[in-house]
Design a protein around this motif. Structure first.
Motif, PDB file in Angstrom:
ATOM      1  N   ARG A 167       0.860  -1.188   0.000  1.00  0.00           N
ATOM      2  CA  ARG A 167       0.000   0.000   0.000  1.00  0.00           C
ATOM      3  C   ARG A 167       0.893   1.233   0.000  1.00  0.00           C
ATOM      4  O   ARG A 167       1.770   1.373   0.856  1.00  0.00           O
ATOM      5  CB  ARG A 167      -0.889   0.001   1.248  1.00  0.00           C
ATOM      6  CG  ARG A 167      -1.949   1.095   1.280  1.00  0.00           C
ATOM      7  CD  ARG A 167      -3.082   0.790   0.320  1.00  0.00           C
ATOM      8  NE  ARG A 167      -4.205   1.681   0.498  1.00  0.00           N
ATOM      9  CZ  ARG A 167      -5.345   1.349   1.107  1.00  0.00           C
ATOM     10  NH1 ARG A 167      -5.494   0.139   1.617  1.00  0.00           N
ATOM     11  NH2 ARG A 167      -6.337   2.202   1.193  1.00  0.00           N
ATOM     12  N   GLU A 168       0.695   2.115  -0.957  1.00  0.00           N
ATOM     13  CA  GLU A 168       1.515   3.320  -1.010  1.00  0.00           C
ATOM     14  C   GLU A 168       1.232   4.211   0.197  1.00  0.00           C
ATOM     15  O   GLU A 168       0.090   4.367   0.619  1.00  0.00           O
ATOM     16  CB  GLU A 168       1.252   4.093  -2.308  1.00  0.00           C
ATOM     17  CG  GLU A 168       1.741   3.380  -3.558  1.00  0.00           C
ATOM     18  CD  GLU A 168       1.637   4.250  -4.799  1.00  0.00           C
ATOM     19  OE1 GLU A 168       1.199   5.422  -4.662  1.00  0.00           O
ATOM     20  OE2 GLU A 168       1.971   3.770  -5.887  1.00  0.00           O
ATOM     21  N   LEU A 169       2.303   4.775   0.741  1.00  0.00           N
ATOM     22  CA  LEU A 169       2.179   5.672   1.889  1.00  0.00           C
ATOM     23  C   LEU A 169       2.584   7.070   1.452  1.00  0.00           C
ATOM     24  O   LEU A 169       3.759   7.362   1.268  1.00  0.00           O
ATOM     25  CB  LEU A 169       3.074   5.192   3.036  1.00  0.00           C
ATOM     26  CG  LEU A 169       2.971   5.977   4.345  1.00  0.00           C
ATOM     27  CD1 LEU A 169       1.629   5.699   5.018  1.00  0.00           C
ATOM     28  CD2 LEU A 169       4.109   5.613   5.281  1.00  0.00           C
ATOM     29  N   SER A 170       1.605   7.927   1.272  1.00  0.00           N
ATOM     30  CA  SER A 170       1.884   9.296   0.848  1.00  0.00           C
ATOM     31  C   SER A 170       2.204  10.161   2.056  1.00  0.00           C
ATOM     32  O   SER A 170       1.914   9.779   3.202  1.00  0.00           O
ATOM     33  CB  SER A 170       0.663   9.868   0.125  1.00  0.00           C
ATOM     34  OG  SER A 170      -0.405  10.064   1.046  1.00  0.00           O
ATOM     35  N   PRO A 171       2.812  11.331   1.847  1.00  0.00           N
ATOM     36  CA  PRO A 171       3.042  12.243   2.968  1.00  0.00           C
ATOM     37  C   PRO A 171       1.762  12.585   3.729  1.00  0.00           C
ATOM     38  O   PRO A 171       1.795  12.739   4.948  1.00  0.00           O
ATOM     39  CB  PRO A 171       3.642  13.476   2.292  1.00  0.00           C
ATOM     40  CG  PRO A 171       4.336  12.945   1.076  1.00  0.00           C
ATOM     41  CD  PRO A 171       3.460  11.814   0.597  1.00  0.00           C
ATOM     42  N   SER A 172       0.639  12.678   3.032  1.00  0.00           N
ATOM     43  CA  SER A 172      -0.632  12.967   3.713  1.00  0.00           C
ATOM     44  C   SER A 172      -1.050  11.806   4.616  1.00  0.00           C
ATOM     45  O   SER A 172      -1.538  12.016   5.732  1.00  0.00           O
ATOM     46  CB  SER A 172      -1.736  13.244   2.687  1.00  0.00           C
ATOM     47  OG  SER A 172      -1.447  14.414   1.941  1.00  0.00           O
ATOM     48  N   ASP A 173      -0.849  10.578   4.119  1.00  0.00           N
ATOM     49  CA  ASP A 173      -1.155   9.406   4.948  1.00  0.00           C
ATOM     50  C   ASP A 173      -0.301   9.419   6.210  1.00  0.00           C
ATOM     51  O   ASP A 173      -0.798   9.193   7.324  1.00  0.00           O
ATOM     52  CB  ASP A 173      -0.889   8.110   4.173  1.00  0.00           C
ATOM     53  CG  ASP A 173      -1.801   7.940   2.975  1.00  0.00           C
ATOM     54  OD1 ASP A 173      -2.943   8.431   3.039  1.00  0.00           O
ATOM     55  OD2 ASP A 173      -1.373   7.322   1.988  1.00  0.00           O
ATOM     56  N   LEU A 174       0.994   9.658   6.012  1.00  0.00           N
ATOM     57  CA  LEU A 174       1.911   9.668   7.151  1.00  0.00           C
ATOM     58  C   LEU A 174       1.551  10.783   8.126  1.00  0.00           C
ATOM     59  O   LEU A 174       1.605  10.594   9.348  1.00  0.00           O
ATOM     60  CB  LEU A 174       3.352   9.831   6.674  1.00  0.00           C
ATOM     61  CG  LEU A 174       4.414   9.880   7.766  1.00  0.00           C
ATOM     62  CD1 LEU A 174       4.420   8.604   8.588  1.00  0.00           C
ATOM     63  CD2 LEU A 174       5.795  10.133   7.176  1.00  0.00           C
ATOM     64  N   ALA A 175       1.183  11.955   7.607  1.00  0.00           N
ATOM     65  CA  ALA A 175       0.819  13.083   8.472  1.00  0.00           C
ATOM     66  C   ALA A 175      -0.363  12.720   9.362  1.00  0.00           C
ATOM     67  O   ALA A 175      -0.389  13.058  10.549  1.00  0.00           O
ATOM     68  CB  ALA A 175       0.499  14.314   7.626  1.00  0.00           C
ATOM     69  N   ARG A 176      -1.348  12.005   8.804  1.00  0.00           N
ATOM     70  CA  ARG A 176      -2.500  11.590   9.611  1.00  0.00           C
ATOM     71  C   ARG A 176      -2.084  10.592  10.688  1.00  0.00           C
ATOM     72  O   ARG A 176      -2.570  10.629  11.819  1.00  0.00           O
ATOM     73  CB  ARG A 176      -3.584  10.978   8.722  1.00  0.00           C
ATOM     74  CG  ARG A 176      -4.254  11.952   7.766  1.00  0.00           C
ATOM     75  CD  ARG A 176      -5.554  11.372   7.227  1.00  0.00           C
ATOM     76  NE  ARG A 176      -5.366  10.054   6.640  1.00  0.00           N
ATOM     77  CZ  ARG A 176      -5.064   9.832   5.364  1.00  0.00           C
ATOM     78  NH1 ARG A 176      -4.914  10.868   4.537  1.00  0.00           N
ATOM     79  NH2 ARG A 176      -4.917   8.610   4.911  1.00  0.00           N
ATOM     80  N   GLY A 177      -1.158   9.691  10.333  1.00  0.00           N
ATOM     81  CA  GLY A 177      -0.676   8.731  11.314  1.00  0.00           C
ATOM     82  C   GLY A 177       0.097   9.397  12.437  1.00  0.00           C
ATOM     83  O   GLY A 177      -0.093   9.078  13.620  1.00  0.00           O
ATOM     84  N   LEU A 178       0.962  10.350  12.082  1.00  0.00           N
ATOM     85  CA  LEU A 178       1.745  11.061  13.094  1.00  0.00           C
ATOM     86  C   LEU A 178       0.853  11.956  13.945  1.00  0.00           C
ATOM     87  O   LEU A 178       1.086  12.107  15.158  1.00  0.00           O
ATOM     88  CB  LEU A 178       2.842  11.887  12.420  1.00  0.00           C
ATOM     89  CG  LEU A 178       3.897  11.086  11.636  1.00  0.00           C
ATOM     90  CD1 LEU A 178       4.914  12.025  11.010  1.00  0.00           C
ATOM     91  CD2 LEU A 178       4.589  10.068  12.532  1.00  0.00           C
ATOM     92  N   SER A 179      -0.156  12.551  13.336  1.00  0.00           N
ATOM     93  CA  SER A 179      -1.097  13.376  14.103  1.00  0.00           C
ATOM     94  C   SER A 179      -1.791  12.547  15.175  1.00  0.00           C
ATOM     95  O   SER A 179      -2.064  13.028  16.283  1.00  0.00           O
ATOM     96  CB  SER A 179      -2.152  13.996  13.173  1.00  0.00           C
ATOM     97  OG  SER A 179      -1.567  14.940  12.299  1.00  0.00           O
ATOM     98  N   THR A 180      -2.059  11.282  14.861  1.00  0.00           N
ATOM     99  CA  THR A 180      -2.675  10.401  15.850  1.00  0.00           C
ATOM    100  C   THR A 180      -1.732  10.155  17.019  1.00  0.00           C
ATOM    101  O   THR A 180      -2.165  10.106  18.180  1.00  0.00           O
ATOM    102  CB  THR A 180      -3.071   9.062  15.196  1.00  0.00           C
ATOM    103  OG1 THR A 180      -3.897   9.323  14.052  1.00  0.00           O
ATOM    104  CG2 THR A 180      -3.832   8.180  16.175  1.00  0.00           C
ATOM    105  N   ASP A 181      -0.435  10.009  16.735  1.00  0.00           N
ATOM    106  CA  ASP A 181       0.551   9.891  17.817  1.00  0.00           C
ATOM    107  C   ASP A 181       0.553  11.144  18.683  1.00  0.00           C
ATOM    108  O   ASP A 181       0.621  11.072  19.912  1.00  0.00           O
ATOM    109  CB  ASP A 181       1.957   9.675  17.241  1.00  0.00           C
ATOM    110  CG  ASP A 181       2.138   8.263  16.695  1.00  0.00           C
ATOM    111  OD1 ASP A 181       1.261   7.414  16.947  1.00  0.00           O
ATOM    112  OD2 ASP A 181       3.151   8.013  16.018  1.00  0.00           O
ATOM    113  N   GLY A 182       0.493  12.316  18.028  1.00  0.00           N
ATOM    114  CA  GLY A 182       0.440  13.564  18.784  1.00  0.00           C
ATOM    115  C   GLY A 182      -0.818  13.671  19.623  1.00  0.00           C
ATOM    116  O   GLY A 182      -0.783  14.115  20.774  1.00  0.00           O
ATOM    117  N   LEU A 183      -1.941  13.230  19.043  1.00  0.00           N
ATOM    118  CA  LEU A 183      -3.202  13.243  19.785  1.00  0.00           C
ATOM    119  C   LEU A 183      -3.115  12.322  20.999  1.00  0.00           C
ATOM    120  O   LEU A 183      -3.629  12.653  22.076  1.00  0.00           O
ATOM    121  CB  LEU A 183      -4.343  12.800  18.869  1.00  0.00           C
ATOM    122  CG  LEU A 183      -5.727  12.691  19.505  1.00  0.00           C
ATOM    123  CD1 LEU A 183      -6.213  14.061  19.979  1.00  0.00           C
ATOM    124  CD2 LEU A 183      -6.724  12.066  18.528  1.00  0.00           C
ATOM    125  N   SER A 184      -2.448  11.180  20.839  1.00  0.00           N
ATOM    126  CA  SER A 184      -2.322  10.248  21.966  1.00  0.00           C
ATOM    127  C   SER A 184      -1.542  10.884  23.113  1.00  0.00           C
ATOM    128  O   SER A 184      -1.858  10.665  24.286  1.00  0.00           O
ATOM    129  CB  SER A 184      -1.634   8.957  21.513  1.00  0.00           C
ATOM    130  OG  SER A 184      -0.242   9.142  21.326  1.00  0.00           O
TER     131      SER A 184
END
Length: 470
Positions: A281-298
């Motif tokens: 599955r391709e991981l775009s910068p936008s995908d990664l940003a959403r994943g990292l934002s979830t870490d920040g939210l945690s």
């Protein structure tokens, strides 16, 4: 099957595939069992180290599981264009935070008072993480396989100590290193090997869970299958926000926790890239940003709920590589189970009371699988006529120092210990800087975008052979 239904089925990516309910449940529980020991290890280490007693440590454990469940569900399901990488990523408390939390808490009096400064810093770091998630995702080109492979490798190597303590017990105790406990862990590993070798399909995919169940049955006549905490645990409960008191803020603590967030982002980036590659599955910068934002939210939620920042759990990455099950909805089931464990302490007590050698034996395979994924990632790197081998060697040597000698830096300033006292943190910093020094500064090659499945970016990939020119 109707033509439209068949067409829909054929175009559904394996990551988005919804498996039958029984398979979803069993595979989701397998993810839970393999990460649970690591998840609860963080509060069980931090609690006593900062001077907390049993009831307060239990609060940390429940809050940890609650936030982990929320973050896992968000990562797998997603919330609009803001949160969630939408990959089979399990979120759990990062080990990177252990040393900084202990040092900060003890610097400010320890116990409840010290944790007020810890959680004050964590609230700020959570906001900081949300702000930098998008910019951080845009510098993926500085995380070629040379960097991510080295980081993934040290994550697996550094976690091995956690499963060893589960198997052998605490150093210095009379029960440490009992042959029967080590033999039980070895038997669990043997079960995993035999089931994986001789069974395919669903049974082969659940080899880890089946091995844990079989190991627990073997542990029963050995007197190791006990549930001492189940009777006293509540059926339902949730810790109130700011259980240890209102947050307090100190500049040094805030800076340290913000560093933790950045290192956590590097750790999660490496794991998400690995999952994206394994799931095709391709991981775009936008995908990664959403994943990292979830870490920040945690981290932000953890500051309120007495928990810990979460990261993508490497042992579950290893499980995906082993089972080849790519559905993100399997991980959603794991997230729901974690959420319930956080809300139902009695159920969590059952899982936490499973024999250490059994969980440790299974974790040994998963942690080693993470290291193997890192080595496989490094296989993509070109080591001829460059300094890449030197970069890996120096980075791993710095990372292994705090793993084999935890007190190595005890004479250094506290701020230095926060950074280099963590195997993951020190490796991230060293490999990132060395890659910039040797492969970016003054180099005619541009660093790789790091986006799985995308074309080479304007020429060569750092650490990989140049693509053929037209």
């Amino acid at each position: 099957m109707s033509a439209p239904a068949a067409e829909k089925s054929s175009t559904t990516h394996p990551v988005d595939e919804v498996l039958p309910a029984p398979r979803l449940l069993v595979l989701g529980l397998q993810h839970l069992f393999i990460m649970y020991a690591g998840a609860v290890a963080v509060p069980l280490i931090v609690g006593p180290a900062v001077g907390l007693k049993g009831p307060d440590i239990a609060i940390l454990v429940s809050a940890d599981l609650l936030i982990s469940g929320i973050a896992t569900i968000i990562q797998s399901v997603g919330i609009g264009k803001i949160f969630g990488v939408r990959l089979p990523v399990v979120a759990g408390a990062t080990f990177t935070v252990v040393n900084p939390m202990i040092i900060i808490a003890n610097q400010y009096g320890g116990g409840r008072n010290g944790l007020q400064y810890v959680y004050g810093a964590m609230l700020v770091s959570g906001v900081f993480g949300l702000i930098i998630a998008k910019p951080f995702s845009m510098v993926l080109r500085f995380f070629p396989p040379l960097v991510t492979g080295t980081v993934i490798t040290i994550i697996g190597l550094s976690l091995i100590g956690a499963d060893v303590s589960l198997i052998a017990g605490d150093t210095g105790t009379k029960d440490f290193g009992q042959p029967s406990h080590i033999g039980l862990a070895a038997l669990v590993v043997l079960f995993i090997v035999l089931i994986s070798r001789f069974f395919t399909g669903f049974i082969g995919q659940t080899s880890t869970l089946i091995s844990i169940i079989l190991g627990s049955l073997v542990a029963w006549p050995m007197g190791l299958l006990k549930f001492p905490d189940v009777a006293s645990a509540k059926w339902f409960g949730i810790a109130e926000p700011f259980h240890f008191g209102p947050p307090k803020f100190a500049a040094a603590a805030i800076i340290s926790m913000c560093i933790v967030i950045m290192v956590t982002y590097v750790e999660s980036t490496a794991d998400m890239l690995a999952v994206a590659e394994m799931t095709d599955r391709e991981l775009s910068p936008s995908d990664l940003a959403r994943g990292l934002s979830t870490d920040g939210l945690s981290a932000l939620l953890a500051g309120f709920m007495n928990s810990f920042p979460d990261t993508a759990y490497a042992e579950n990455v290893g499980l995906i590589g082993m089972t080849k099950v790519r559905s993100r909805w399997v991980v959603t089931v794991c997230g729901v189970a974690l959420l319930l464990l956080g809300l139902v302490p009695k159920v969590g007590a059952v899982v936490s009371d499973l024999p250490g050698p059994v969980i440790g034996g299974a974790a040994t395979v998963m942690f080693a699988m993470v290291t193997s994924i890192g080595i496989r990632t490094l296989h993509k790197v070109d080591f001829e006529n460059n300094h890449n081998l030197l970069i890996v060697a120096i980075s791993l040597s710095f990372g292994l120092i705090p793993t084999v000698a935890p007190t190595f830096y005890q004479q250094f300033p506290k701020d230095f210990q926060i950074i280099f006292g963590s195997a993951i943190t020190s490796t991230v910093l060293v490999v990132f800087v060395l890659n910039i020094l040797f492969n970016v500064v003054g180099s005619s090659k541009r660093p790789h975008s790091g986006v799985i499945g995308e074309a080479y970016e304007a020429g060569a990939v750092v650490g990989e052979p140049e693509p053929p020119k037209a």
